[in-house]
Write an enzyme that holds these catalytic residues in place. Structure first.
Site, PDB file in Angstrom:
ATOM      1  N   SER A  88       0.845  -1.201   0.000  1.00  0.00           N
ATOM      2  CA  SER A  88       0.000   0.000   0.000  1.00  0.00           C
ATOM      3  C   SER A  88       0.880   1.250   0.000  1.00  0.00           C
ATOM      4  O   SER A  88       1.757   1.368  -0.854  1.00  0.00           O
ATOM      5  CB  SER A  88      -0.958  -0.044   1.189  1.00  0.00           C
ATOM      6  OG  SER A  88      -2.012   0.864   1.020  1.00  0.00           O
ATOM      7  N   ASP A 147      -8.338  -4.644  -7.025  1.00  0.00           N
ATOM      8  CA  ASP A 147      -7.946  -3.615  -6.051  1.00  0.00           C
ATOM      9  C   ASP A 147      -8.761  -2.349  -6.297  1.00  0.00           C
ATOM     10  O   ASP A 147      -8.689  -1.746  -7.357  1.00  0.00           O
ATOM     11  CB  ASP A 147      -6.437  -3.326  -6.188  1.00  0.00           C
ATOM     12  CG  ASP A 147      -5.900  -2.489  -5.037  1.00  0.00           C
ATOM     13  OD1 ASP A 147      -6.558  -1.487  -4.666  1.00  0.00           O
ATOM     14  OD2 ASP A 147      -4.830  -2.828  -4.506  1.00  0.00           O
ATOM     15  N   HIS A 170      -7.959  -4.784  -2.262  1.00  0.00           N
ATOM     16  CA  HIS A 170      -6.743  -4.191  -1.716  1.00  0.00           C
ATOM     17  C   HIS A 170      -6.354  -4.782  -0.356  1.00  0.00           C
ATOM     18  O   HIS A 170      -5.223  -5.196  -0.150  1.00  0.00           O
ATOM     19  CB  HIS A 170      -6.945  -2.680  -1.579  1.00  0.00           C
ATOM     20  CG  HIS A 170      -5.706  -1.933  -1.197  1.00  0.00           C
ATOM     21  ND1 HIS A 170      -4.699  -1.656  -2.097  1.00  0.00           N
ATOM     22  CD2 HIS A 170      -5.296  -1.401  -0.025  1.00  0.00           C
ATOM     23  CE1 HIS A 170      -3.730  -0.983  -1.490  1.00  0.00           C
ATOM     24  NE2 HIS A 170      -4.071  -0.821  -0.233  1.00  0.00           N
TER      25      HIS A 170
END
Ligand code: NAG
Ligand code: NAG
Ligand code: NAG
Ligand code: NAG
Ligand code: NAG
Length: 452
Positions: free
Chosen positions: A222, A372, A404
């Protein structure tokens, strides 16, 4: 008002990432038991150690400026498989090529592969393996930096797994002294300078250690992936001396166009808080744009400047809760258009578009969920295509399972296996001998199976 730094420190996991909660809760339980017995570090904003010594600006990037051995005073440490910590403060470079500094916390494993049985490494014939681990802390609050928060535990259990493999785990506060969340340029520089400083520190510890060799790998998911990606792109030009030291990088859930897409993707969603944090974080590097933002926020009313900047007192997780589903544009007099002026767009493009800082000079394992919702797969596909056309070596896993936050969990074991391949010379993930390879996978990590 200060941000509460532990407990709700970690973010970028929205609903569904229960494993992280369990780890946090466990660490917290230990911390509560320990609270009376041990002395915790002061907040970074009040700790005099967090200031570089006189003359620091003139030193080279990566210069070790301060070394704090045995930085955390708890036994055991809240992070499993770690026996000791030290912290380094070092010279780095900000988003405008000006001098800045960074702080990194290093966790030393209880058992190194070449341990002589006392827990201490038999360093005479030992390769030091270091994992530079970029956590997504997603906040513009300095006091929520990992160097402080990790005293109470780690969010995902990944550090414990890496330590168990015998690696040092170095966690840089890559957002820097202004907590510039979302500013990838400074994040990349700090990550590289952190590695230089940790290598220097490894030669200066008391009692001295003398490893015969060192290998470094990087890992980030991330926003930690953005920092890692920026670092590997800058590596060849900014830190050429690390060329044969950095042996690989694992990068997951990266958002190569984050700052350009952010308004569209994040506003009025469960993760609106990331947008607020990003606007504050990036403008901490851009005084002119910060001034402009301040001039465009409503001074009073239901959505006002004061409330907007409360985010800078919140950890990433707190701001996710606080601004959840808030329409961030409501804070701006001109709405969304206020974020789309040429100066703002230039700033977002400069900081937030990955692929333009350089070509990684080490192999990269990139993993991404096809679904995602925060980092569209198309952007990662394009990033891989571009870097591969420039000669990069990338193994790219596109996971058709989950979004995600799922990929944070689902990619974990593959990332660790890859890091083992480059750090320890195992061969679990088959990496292409040259060039790039894209593999579609459908992979769900069995949550009952511990990561190793
Ligand atoms: C960077 O440093 C220069 C002087 O070296 C200074 O004029 C400039 O304001 C600095 N920029 C920022 C954004 O701090
Ligand atoms: C193990 O290594 C440590 C650190 O080098 C040293 O102090 C200790 O004496 C060694 N122990 C044995 C049994 O060799
Ligand atoms: C160092 O370790 C290697 C690999 O384990 C071994 O082959 C070698 O004999 C060792 N050298 C010394 C001096 O202990
Ligand atoms: C700003 O917003 C906060 C939160 O809604 C509110 O408590 C405060 O009174 C507002 N301030 C002004 C000046 O309107
Ligand atoms: C992977 O799947 C995508 C669809 O998501 C497809 O377009 C692509 O050709 C596949 N690539 C490989 C290497 O199989």
């Amino acid at each position: 008002m200060r941000c509460q730094t532990y407990w709700l420190l970690w973010s970028c996991l929205v609903a569904g990432s229960l494993a992280a909660w369990q780890v946090t809760t466990e660490g917290m339980a230990k911390a509560v038991q320990a609270a009376d017995e041990w002395t915790y570090l002061p907040l970074p904003s009040t700790d005099p150690w967090y200031s570089p010594p006189e003359g620091w600006e003139a030193t080279e990037p990566g210069t070790l400026l301060r070394l704090r051995q045995h930085a955390y005073n708890t036994t055991p440490l809240a992070i499993a498989n770690a026996v000791d910590t030290f912290q380094v403060l070092f010279r780095s470079t900000d988003s405008h090529q000006n001098a800045t500094w960074g702080v990194t916390t290093v966790f030393m494993p209880a058992h190194q592969p070449c341990s002589n049985g006392t827990g201490a490494a038999d360093t005479k014939n030992c390769t030091l393996r270091i994992l530079s681990y970029q956590l997504p802390y997603d906040t513009s609050c300095l006091d929520a930096s990992p160097s402080f928060g990790l005293q109470w535990g780690e969010p995902y259990g990944e550090m414990a797994a890496a330590l168990k493999r015998g690696w040092w785990v170095a966690v840089p506060d890559y957002e820097g002294p202004l907590a510039s969340y979302g500013a990838n340029i400074i994040a990349g520089y700090i990550t590289l300078d952190s590695i230089r400083a940790v290598l220097e520190a490894s030669r200066r510890l008391e009692p001295p250690l003398s490893f015969t060799d060192t290998r470094v790998a990087l890992w980030g998911y991330s926003n930690g992936a953005s920092a890692t990606e920026a670092a590997v792109e800058f590596a060849a030009t900014y830190a050429p001396g690390l060329k044969n030291k950095i042996v690989g990088a694992a990068i997951g859930g990266v958002a190569p166009m984050a700052a350009m897409n952010a308004a569209q993707i994040l506003a009025q969603t469960q993760v609106s808080g990331l947008l607020v944090q990003g606007i504050i974080g990036i403008t901490s590097q851009y005084p002119k744009q910060r001034e402009y933002v301040l001039s465009r926020l409503f001074p009073s009313g239901p959505y006002n400047a004061t409330e907007f900047f409360w985010a800078s007192y919140m950890s990433g997780w707190q701001s996710l809760l606080y601004y959840s589903y808030v329409n961030v544009f409501e804070y701006f007099i001109g709405g969304r258009a206020d974020l789309e002026t040429p100066e703002m767009v230039d700033m977002f493009a400069r900081e937030g578009v990955l692929g333009g800082f350089g070509v990684p000079n080490m192999p990269v394992f990139l993993y991404q969920a096809v679904q995602d919702e925060m980092a569209p797969i198309q952007d990662s596909d394009n990033l891989v295509d571009w870097l591969c056309s420039q000669g990069a070596r990338i193994l790219y896993h596109r996971n058709h399972w989950g979004g995600h936050n799922d990929e944070l969990t689902n990619g974990r074991q593959r990332a660790l296996d890859y890091l083992g391949d480059v750090l320890d010379g195992s061969n679990v993930l088959s990496f292409p001998p040259t060039g790039c390879q894209t593999v579609n996978v459908t992979f769900m990590q069995d949550p009952s199976k511990p990561i190793v």
